[in-house]
Design a protein around this motif. Structure first.
Motif, PDB file in Angstrom:
ATOM      1  N   VAL A   1       0.831  -1.194   0.000  1.00 35.96           N
ATOM      2  CA  VAL A   1       0.000   0.000   0.000  1.00 35.96           C
ATOM      3  C   VAL A   1       0.867   1.246   0.000  1.00 35.96           C
ATOM      4  O   VAL A   1       0.592   2.210  -0.719  1.00 35.96           O
ATOM      5  N   SER A   2       1.940   1.233   0.772  1.00 38.14           N
ATOM      6  CA  SER A   2       2.813   2.405   0.805  1.00 38.14           C
ATOM      7  C   SER A   2       3.502   2.611  -0.552  1.00 38.14           C
ATOM      8  O   SER A   2       3.701   3.742  -0.985  1.00 38.14           O
ATOM      9  N   ALA A   3       3.839   1.528  -1.237  1.00 38.73           N
ATOM     10  CA  ALA A   3       4.428   1.652  -2.571  1.00 38.73           C
ATOM     11  C   ALA A   3       3.421   2.260  -3.539  1.00 38.73           C
ATOM     12  O   ALA A   3       3.773   3.117  -4.360  1.00 38.73           O
TER      13      ALA A   3
ATOM     14  N   GLY B   1       3.152   5.881  -2.814  1.00 35.90           N
ATOM     15  CA  GLY B   1       4.308   6.573  -3.367  1.00 35.90           C
ATOM     16  C   GLY B   1       4.154   6.791  -4.857  1.00 35.90           C
ATOM     17  O   GLY B   1       4.439   7.878  -5.375  1.00 35.90           O
ATOM     18  N   ALA B   2       3.682   5.764  -5.552  1.00 39.43           N
ATOM     19  CA  ALA B   2       3.462   5.896  -6.997  1.00 39.43           C
ATOM     20  C   ALA B   2       2.355   6.897  -7.276  1.00 39.43           C
ATOM     21  O   ALA B   2       2.453   7.707  -8.203  1.00 39.43           O
ATOM     22  N   ALA B   3       1.305   6.856  -6.465  1.00 41.04           N
ATOM     23  CA  ALA B   3       0.195   7.784  -6.653  1.00 41.04           C
ATOM     24  C   ALA B   3       0.638   9.223  -6.401  1.00 41.04           C
ATOM     25  O   ALA B   3       0.180  10.148  -7.074  1.00 41.04           O
ATOM     26  N   ALA B   4       1.539   9.405  -5.458  1.00 38.70           N
ATOM     27  CA  ALA B   4       2.020  10.754  -5.153  1.00 38.70           C
ATOM     28  C   ALA B   4       2.773  11.370  -6.321  1.00 38.70           C
ATOM     29  O   ALA B   4       2.807  12.591  -6.470  1.00 38.70           O
TER      30      ALA B   4
ATOM     31  N   SER C   1      -7.209   5.890  -8.700  1.00 42.42           N
ATOM     32  CA  SER C   1      -7.242   4.522  -9.218  1.00 42.42           C
ATOM     33  C   SER C   1      -6.162   3.664  -8.556  1.00 42.42           C
ATOM     34  O   SER C   1      -6.423   2.517  -8.160  1.00 42.42           O
ATOM     35  N   LEU C   2      -4.968   4.206  -8.428  1.00 42.92           N
ATOM     36  CA  LEU C   2      -3.874   3.460  -7.804  1.00 42.92           C
ATOM     37  C   LEU C   2      -4.166   3.162  -6.333  1.00 42.92           C
ATOM     38  O   LEU C   2      -3.976   2.035  -5.871  1.00 42.92           O
ATOM     39  N   ILE C   3      -4.632   4.161  -5.615  1.00 45.15           N
ATOM     40  CA  ILE C   3      -4.905   3.971  -4.195  1.00 45.15           C
ATOM     41  C   ILE C   3      -6.066   3.001  -3.995  1.00 45.15           C
ATOM     42  O   ILE C   3      -6.014   2.118  -3.128  1.00 45.15           O
TER      43      ILE C   3
END
Length: 87
Positions: A2-4, A7-10, A20-22
């Protein structure tokens, strides 16, 4: 995981991509919790076919959710690339 995804969503500039990513990451996490729960039940009663079937469904659900997360990451990367190329 989830943290990855966070990070990608950020790093995504568009809100729909981030959402969508989250969302996909949350679905994976929820599905993993379901798989762990089903595994514990089977560990307590390994001869119960209903529990074994539930475990199988939980595994299939997790596999589907991971596939969805991968798809969201790919779509996000493609969307970002397309947006950058359009500018």
């Amino acid at each position: 995981m989830v943290s990855a995804a966070r990070g990608a969503a950020a790093t995504a500039s568009e809100a729909p991509i981030r959402e969508s990513l989250i969302s996909a990451a949350r679905q994976v996490a929820d599905s993993a919790i379901g798989l762990i729960s089903s595994s514990k039940k089977v560990a307590g009663d390994s001869q119960n076919q209903l529990l074994i079937d539930e475990l199988s469904r939980a595994f299939q659900d997790l596999t589907s959710r991971v596939t969805g997360l991968i798809r969201a990451v790919k779509e996000g990367a493609t969307g970002e690339r397309d947006a950058n190329e359009a500018v």
